[in-house]
Design an enzyme around this catalytic site. Structure first.
Site, short mmCIF file in Angstrom:
data_model
loop_
_atom_site.label_atom_id
_atom_site.label_comp_id
_atom_site.label_asym_id
_atom_site.label_seq_id
_atom_site.Cartn_x
_atom_site.Cartn_y
_atom_site.Cartn_z
N TRP A 127 27.42 44.37 36.38
CA TRP A 127 27.48 42.94 36.13
C TRP A 127 26.16 42.36 35.67
CZ3 TRP A 127 23.67 41.25 39.17
CH2 TRP A 127 23.38 42.00 40.32
N ASN A 128 25.04 43.11 35.80
CA ASN A 128 23.75 42.43 35.57
C ASN A 128 23.46 42.17 34.09
OD1 ASN A 128 23.25 45.15 35.14
ND2 ASN A 128 21.23 45.12 36.08
N LYS A 152 35.66 50.07 31.70
CA LYS A 152 35.93 49.29 32.91
C LYS A 152 34.67 48.48 33.23
CE LYS A 152 35.19 49.59 37.26
NZ LYS A 152 34.96 48.16 37.52
N PRO A 153 34.70 47.17 32.93
CA PRO A 153 33.53 46.34 33.24
C PRO A 153 33.51 45.98 34.71
CG PRO A 153 35.21 45.02 32.13
CD PRO A 153 35.79 46.40 32.30
N ALA A 154 32.39 45.41 35.17
CA ALA A 154 32.31 44.99 36.56
C ALA A 154 33.27 43.83 36.81
CB ALA A 154 30.88 44.56 36.87
N GLY A 156 25.06 51.87 36.65
CA GLY A 156 25.27 51.24 37.95
C GLY A 156 24.34 51.86 38.97
N SER A 157 24.73 51.77 40.23
CA SER A 157 23.85 52.23 41.30
C SER A 157 23.84 53.76 41.40
CB SER A 157 24.33 51.64 42.63
OG SER A 157 25.63 52.09 42.89
N GLU A 182 23.15 56.02 33.82
CA GLU A 182 22.01 55.08 33.85
C GLU A 182 22.03 54.44 35.23
OE1 GLU A 182 19.78 54.49 31.53
OE2 GLU A 182 20.66 55.44 29.78
N LEU A 183 21.14 54.89 36.12
CA LEU A 183 21.27 54.52 37.53
C LEU A 183 20.12 53.63 37.99
CD1 LEU A 183 22.52 58.04 38.69
CD2 LEU A 183 23.86 56.10 37.90
N CYS A 204 17.46 46.87 36.39
CA CYS A 204 17.15 48.21 36.90
C CYS A 204 15.69 48.58 36.63
CB CYS A 204 18.08 49.22 36.26
SG CYS A 204 18.10 49.07 34.49
N GLU A 214 15.64 49.73 46.11
CA GLU A 214 15.68 48.88 44.92
C GLU A 214 15.95 47.45 45.41
OE1 GLU A 214 18.91 49.83 42.27
OE2 GLU A 214 17.69 49.28 40.54
P1 NAD Z 1 27.59 49.48 41.28
O1 NAD Z 1 27.27 50.92 41.19
O2 NAD Z 1 28.04 48.94 42.57
O3 NAD Z 1 28.70 49.09 40.22
C1 NAD Z 1 28.63 49.45 38.87
C2 NAD Z 1 30.03 49.64 38.34
O4 NAD Z 1 30.66 50.70 39.05
C3 NAD Z 1 30.95 48.42 38.51
O5 NAD Z 1 31.77 48.32 37.37
C4 NAD Z 1 31.78 48.78 39.74
O6 NAD Z 1 33.04 48.16 39.74
C5 NAD Z 1 31.92 50.28 39.55
N1 NAD Z 1 32.21 51.03 40.78
C6 NAD Z 1 31.78 50.77 42.04
N2 NAD Z 1 32.28 51.70 42.89
C7 NAD Z 1 33.03 52.56 42.16
C8 NAD Z 1 33.78 53.74 42.44
N3 NAD Z 1 33.88 54.22 43.69
N4 NAD Z 1 34.41 54.36 41.42
C9 NAD Z 1 34.32 53.89 40.16
N5 NAD Z 1 33.62 52.78 39.82
C10 NAD Z 1 32.97 52.13 40.80
O7 NAD Z 1 26.28 48.74 40.75
P2 NAD Z 1 26.04 47.19 40.57
O8 NAD Z 1 25.62 46.61 41.86
O9 NAD Z 1 27.18 46.54 39.86
O10 NAD Z 1 24.84 47.22 39.53
C11 NAD Z 1 23.54 47.30 39.92
C12 NAD Z 1 23.02 48.73 39.80
O11 NAD Z 1 23.07 49.16 38.45
C13 NAD Z 1 21.57 48.83 40.20
O12 NAD Z 1 21.33 49.95 40.98
C14 NAD Z 1 20.85 48.96 38.86
O13 NAD Z 1 19.61 49.57 38.94
C15 NAD Z 1 21.84 49.72 38.07
N6 NAD Z 1 21.58 49.53 36.64
C16 NAD Z 1 21.03 50.57 35.93
C17 NAD Z 1 20.75 50.42 34.59
C18 NAD Z 1 20.15 51.54 33.81
O14 NAD Z 1 20.20 51.48 32.60
N7 NAD Z 1 19.60 52.56 34.42
C19 NAD Z 1 21.03 49.22 33.95
C20 NAD Z 1 21.59 48.18 34.69
C21 NAD Z 1 21.87 48.37 36.04
#
Ligand code: NAD
Length: 481
Positions: A154-155, A178-180, A232-233, A254-255, A288, A385
């Site tokens: 979502w960020n 699949k977006p957030a 994501g995370s 990309e975590l 991130c 983080e």
């Molecule tokens: P998140 O991992 O909770 O969610 C990211 C996505 O994954 C969302 O679409 C969510 O719905 C989905 N998701 C969550 N659980 C899932 C599962 N069990 N199975 C499948 N999909 C699932 O992360 P967040 O809180 O939305 O985003 C923040 C994180 O993203 C931070 O850790 C940040 O550092 C990271 N991030 C990394 C980059 C990069 O380029 N390295 C860029 C932006 C954000």
């Protein structure tokens, strides 16, 4: 929500060129005030299956187009995004919270990937290899990997999609996204413009859903999927990597990060402070690559803290659509509470709050831009983080020590070095175990350069020629003559 182009507001999933309802709905709310913005169809794992089927069916025709034909459609998409930039930015600010000026920046940045990869796909060159055997001729060709599935956070609800979808589509792949759940409106608006640009049915599909684990299983395990790409995370990334293993899917991750920001005693003070505020407070610290551990040389510490305090004091907190606002709310209450927990933990361990340090009365998701000194590496604030507007400062006394401390983390996404000494800058940039290092700069991400991390911050790169290579299979061809 009032827009100049009301057609951008979509509340259905986009599968095989059709807008489809869900059995129930997800509420999308403004994080600044909790106002209900829209109800969006809650897609299911079955919808994800249909989307993968549509992408698989569309792949042969899309990959058979010439690069110039694919580029023409992508350039129309890019143009439509620019024409609708103000509306797209407004949607983004309303559902995500960042200030409108930042949202406009994200729309332009996100669109730039589409333009750049539309051009880059014309250069999918293979090689002719000098043969090892006079009776054989050797070459390579590059071909699209196939159906690509994407899960995005979502960020950056616009750019995290285009950074994946643009190179994949340009290479000749078809995509399912699949977006957030927090920010589906920005994502669906992108799809509406892709449809208008003429992307054929099934080439781009989008499933918004509250059942992330169920949808995620389909996107990582369906036999028709060739590649999975995630932002994501780290925790969710590890889970999804494990899911990809059973089918040996290609993947990019990309975590999360834990960026060190190192200010040497030979740094230019104003440059260091403005770079620090830019990387730390942009998107209310929810990036991130945000500075997470600010290491300042002991000789520079007090002057740096004083200037940083002054710069943070000048920030204006409020609703992202209001004039002059530079810091918006956090994405939800949980996020603000997490930042507060980190502050409380640091105080209990002996750190000192110089500025901020508490929730704000603007709304329940607001946390004050905060400056903390006396931080130590073992505190949670330095280990985790932060993802909030919180600048934690620590002291260091020599170069080798700060390099060791900066590298002492499982993360390896971005790092920052502030120094006017070119020899030192080169030495330290090379010694840091990170995928990206910015020297005397706070904002560095661009379409034309590879973005990504090492260690537990990820696998693969997005942007630049490296970002395109992720979506090709290199085929070795051997001809007997
Ligand atoms: P998140 O991992 O909770 O969610 C990211 C996505 O994954 C969302 O679409 C969510 O719905 C989905 N998701 C969550 N659980 C899932 C599962 N069990 N199975 C499948 N999909 C699932 O992360 P967040 O809180 O939305 O985003 C923040 C994180 O993203 C931070 O850790 C940040 O550092 C990271 N991030 C990394 C980059 C990069 O380029 N390295 C860029 C932006 C954000």
């Amino acid at each position: 929500m009032r827009l100049a182009n009301q057609d951008l507001l979509k509340n259905q999933n986009y599968i095989g060129g059709e807008w489809r309802d869900g059995a129930s709905a997800i509420e999308v709310r403004d994080p600044a005030n909790g106002e209900l913005l829209a109800r969006v169809a809650d897609g299911s794992a079955a919808d994800a299956k249909s989307a993968v089927a549509a992408a698989s069916a569309a792949f042969p025709a899309w990959k058979s187009k010439t690069a110039a034909e694919r580029a023409a459609v992508l350039k129309r998409w890019h143009q439509l995004i620019l024409e609708n930039a103000d509306d797209l930015a407004r949607i983004l600010t309303l559902e995500q919270g960042k200030p409108l000026a930042e949202a406009k920046g994200e729309i332009a940045y996100g669109a730039s990937y589409i333009e750049w990869y539309a051009e880059e796909c014309r250069r999918a060159y293979g090689q002719t290899i000098p043969t090892h055997n006079p009776a054989m001729r050797l070459s390579t060709i590059r071909q699209p990997v196939g159906v690509v599935t994407c899960i995005t956070p979502w960020n950056f609800p616009n750019a995290m999609i285009t950074r994946k979808a643009a190179p994949a589509l340009a290479a000749g792949c078809t995509v399912v996204i699949k977006p957030a759940m927090e920010t589906p409106l920005s994502a669906l608006a992108l799809c509406a413009l892709a449809e208008q640009a003429g992307l054929p049915a099934g080439t781009i599909n989008m499933v918004v859903g509250s059942d992330a684990p169920g949808i995620g299983k389909v996107l990582t395990q369906d036999a028709r999927v060739a590649k999975f790409t995630f932002t994501g995370s780290t925790a969710v990334g590890k889970l999804l990597m494990a899911q990809c293993a059973s089918g040996v899917k290609k993947m990019s991750m990309e975590l999360g990060g834990n960026a060190p920001f190192i200010v040497f005693d030979d740094a230019h003070l104003d440059t260091a402070v403005s770079a620090c505020v830019a990387t730390k407070m942009r998107n209310a610290g929810q990036t991130c690559v945000s500075a997470n551990r600010i290491y300042v040389h002991e000789a520079m510490h007090d002057a740096f803290v004083e200037k940083l305090r002054a710069a943070i004091t000048e920030l204006k907190v409020g609703h992202g659509c209001d004039e002059g606002v530079t810091v918006g709310p956090l994405i939800h209450r949980r996020a603000a509470e997490r930042v507060n927990d980190l502050v409380q933990d640091a105080i209990a361990a002996g750190a000192r709050v110089e500025l901020g340090g508490d929730f704000l009365s603007h709304g329940e998701n607001y946390f004050a831009p905060t400056l903390i000194t006396g931080v130590r590496d073992e505190m949670r604030i330095a280990q985790e983080e932060i993802f909030g507007p919180l600048a934690p400062v620590q002291k260091f006394s020599d170069e080798a020590e700060v390099i060791r401390r900066a590298n002492d983390t499982p993360y390896g996404l971005a790092a920052y070095v502030m120094s006017e000494n070119i020899r030192r800058a080169n030495r330290v940039v090379e010694a840091l175990d990170y995928g990206m290092v910015a020297c005397n700069a706070g904002v560095f991400s661009t379409t034309v350069a590879p973005f990504g991390g090492c260690k537990e911050s990820g696998i693969g790169r997005e942007g630049g020629v490296e970002g395109m290579a992720e979506f090709y299979e290199t085929k070795y061809c051997c001809f007997g003559v």
